[in-house]
Design an enzyme around this catalytic site. Structure first.
Site, PDB file in Angstrom:
ATOM      1  N   HIS A  72      16.007 -44.229  37.454  1.00 21.95           N
ATOM      2  CA  HIS A  72      15.555 -43.001  37.949  1.00 21.95           C
ATOM      3  C   HIS A  72      15.074 -43.335  39.231  1.00 21.95           C
ATOM      4  CE1 HIS A  72      14.269 -40.189  34.441  1.00 21.95           C
ATOM      5  NE2 HIS A  72      15.512 -41.137  33.810  1.00 21.95           N
ATOM      6  N   TYR A 196       5.488 -35.087  35.059  1.00 19.66           N
ATOM      7  CA  TYR A 196       4.051 -35.345  34.755  1.00 19.66           C
ATOM      8  C   TYR A 196       3.382 -33.822  34.957  1.00 19.66           C
ATOM      9  CZ  TYR A 196       4.596 -40.336  34.492  1.00 19.66           C
ATOM     10  OH  TYR A 196       4.906 -41.607  34.222  1.00 19.66           O
ATOM     11  N   PRO A 288      -1.786 -44.916  29.203  1.00 23.48           N
ATOM     12  CA  PRO A 288      -0.297 -45.062  29.516  1.00 23.48           C
ATOM     13  C   PRO A 288       0.348 -44.130  30.845  1.00 23.48           C
ATOM     14  CG  PRO A 288      -0.564 -43.714  27.521  1.00 23.48           C
ATOM     15  CD  PRO A 288      -1.970 -44.335  28.046  1.00 23.48           C
ATOM     16  N   LYS A 292       2.416 -48.860  32.662  1.00 21.70           N
ATOM     17  CA  LYS A 292       2.173 -50.227  33.113  1.00 21.70           C
ATOM     18  C   LYS A 292       2.266 -51.207  31.933  1.00 21.70           C
ATOM     19  CE  LYS A 292       2.428 -50.001  37.507  1.00 21.70           C
ATOM     20  NZ  LYS A 292       4.010 -49.442  37.243  1.00 21.70           N
ATOM     21  N   TYR A 380       4.043 -47.161  41.230  1.00 22.78           N
ATOM     22  CA  TYR A 380       4.705 -46.723  40.090  1.00 22.78           C
ATOM     23  C   TYR A 380       5.887 -47.652  39.558  1.00 22.78           C
ATOM     24  CZ  TYR A 380       6.321 -43.542  36.380  1.00 22.78           C
ATOM     25  OH  TYR A 380       6.837 -42.908  35.283  1.00 22.78           O
TER      26      TYR A 380
HETATM   27  C1  PHB Z   1       7.739 -43.027  27.786  1.00 24.88           C
HETATM   28  O1  PHB Z   1       8.817 -42.504  28.072  1.00 24.88           O
HETATM   29  O2  PHB Z   1       7.346 -43.280  26.787  1.00 24.88           O
HETATM   30  C2  PHB Z   1       6.602 -42.705  28.770  1.00 24.88           C
HETATM   31  C3  PHB Z   1       7.111 -42.605  30.462  1.00 24.88           C
HETATM   32  C4  PHB Z   1       5.955 -42.369  31.225  1.00 24.88           C
HETATM   33  C5  PHB Z   1       4.560 -42.816  30.868  1.00 24.88           C
HETATM   34  C6  PHB Z   1       4.320 -43.072  29.706  1.00 24.88           C
HETATM   35  C7  PHB Z   1       5.268 -43.232  28.520  1.00 24.88           C
HETATM   36  O3  PHB Z   1       3.682 -42.725  31.849  1.00 24.88           O
END
Ligand code: PHB
Ligand code: APR
Length: 389
Positions: A72, A196, A288, A292, A380
């Protein structure tokens, strides 16, 4: 029975440590209380930083990840009726993330350990740690394993951290007044990149695992129970929080897995005591939102491998003595980033209209200022490893 490094826990931290030590000619035994099937199926996060990808590839366990993982080059922040792309390719050229489920990393590491004749024991009962200050050993299921050092890689609820005498470790923590309800669904992702989403009803995240499997999260109250969230309610809430920009429709499908994760930041200092070294979730956890957790575990294990290689190579304890200090800088950077992403995107009940205006203003800044967006992107994708770390 005797080994150089006794490792408790076959999560990503314990398994990768065992593998990296093997590459340096150092022996280890991994003791895991769950079954192999259980750890290989346990659904967790799935975002691998550039440095994590590089570590797995260099260690010779990245082949399937490179084939099946999804690279990505950006993420979307969605709020106020519009989507805003944080373009890694432009902001941090040459660095990206790979979406590949944590349990896939675990499967690849177990396969590599077993193929190399590694000693990984599952369903091991009652692991206890002894004589951490001098000649450490582990007992389990009536057996005894003598070790030069012990690596506590047994996650947040393990036995390693509690084995340190009271008063030695300082704990720093922050509980959030909400949790994440996560689902895995048999449906093609509705977007190519992670979304997000910040809404007045709370946060939502659209992620994925493959071209046919999507992963979603919803901010829910800290005391939410899965029983209160039938499929229909989950999809309706995801639609409400994600279908907020023109032309976006959420595809739905069979829910294959679901769970609720509390949101917490936690750090123990130092991450070592005597001949015990803590790595990964055993030493620290993050909410989460910044993805990280797994990446920090990999970073710890890299540092510990270098320190153990120096110790077994020359007898020098300098790097081992500095293990905790070497890890904690990165740990705290990730704590801050995870807290920052969490407060940027979630709704807090105590927020008044002023606080909400501040949050939206900050989101506007992050999505319009290249400097602010670069801060997000750089953290990130993950800060580079310092040499030897
Ligand atoms: C996930 O795909 O499980 C995932 C992706 C981004 C995050 C947390 C979990 O910030
Ligand atoms: N004895 C033996 N094994 C144990 C014990 C015990 N008493 N307690 C826990 N374990 C095992 C767990 O069953 C688990 O398999 O230790 C392992 C710890 O693995 P994780 O929880 O996955 O932790 P870690 O390897 O540090 O991975 C880092 O990244 O995405 C994040 O939090 C997520 O797990 C993830 C973490």
């Amino acid at each position: 029975m005797r080994t150089q490094v006794g490792i408790i826990g076959a999560g990503p931290a314990g398994l990768l440590l065992s593998h990296l030590l093997h590459l340096r000619g150092i022996s280890s035994v991994v003791l895991e209380k769950r079954s192999r099937d259980y750890v290989e199926r346990r659904v967790r996060a799935g975002v691998l930083e550039q440095g994590t990808v590089d570590t797995l590839v260099e260690a010779g366990v990245g082949e399937r990840m490179l084939r099946e993982g999804l690279p990505h080059h950006g993420i979307e922040l969605r709020y106020g009726g519009a989507g805003h792309r944080i373009a890694f390719d432009k902001l941090v050229p040459g660095r990206s993330i790979t979406v590949y489920g944590q349990q896939e990393v675990v499967k690849d590491l177990i396969a590599a350990r077993l193929a190399a004749g590694g000693d990984v024991r599952f369903e091991v009962e009652d692991v206890e740690l002894h004589a951490l200050e001098s000649q450490p050993y582990l007992t389990f299921g009536g057996e005894r394993l003598d070790c030069d050092v012990i690596a506590g890689c047994d996650g947040f609820h393990g036995v390693s951290r509690p084995a340190v005498p009271e008063g030695v470790l300082s704990v720093f923590e922050r509980d959030y007044p909400f949790a994440w309800l996560g689902i895995l669904a048999r449906v093609a992702p509705s977007s190519e990149e992670l979304i997000y989403a910040r809404t007045e009803r709370g946060f939502a995240l659209h992620s994925m695992r493959s071209p046919a499997v999507s992963r979603f999260y919803l901010q829910v109250p800290a005391d939410a129970r899965l029983d209160d969230w039938p499929d229909e309610r989950i999809w309706e809430e995801l639609r409400t929080r994600l279908e907020t920009v023109p032309g976006f429709t959420l595809a739905t499908g069979e829910i294959m897995e679901r769970g609720i994760t509390p949101m917490r930041g936690f750090v123990t200092e130092p991450m070592q005591y005597g001949r015990l070294y803590l790595a990964g979730d055993a030493a620290h956890i993050v909410p989460p939102t910044g993805a990280k957790g797994l990446n920090l575990a990999v970073a710890d294990v890299r540092v510990l491998t270098e320190a153990l290689a120096a110790y077994f190579g020359s007898g020098s304890t300098e790097l081992l003595d500095g293990y905790s200090d070497a890890c904690l800088k990165r740990v705290w950077r990730a704590q801050h980033f995870s807290w920052w992403m969490t407060t940027l995107l979630h709704t807090f009940e105590e927020d008044d209209p002023y606080a909400r205006k501040l949050q939206l203003s900050y989101l506007d800044y992050v999505t319009s200022s290249e400097a602010a967006a670069t801060t997000l992107a750089e953290n990130y994708v993950g800060l580079p490893f310092e040499p030897g770390r």
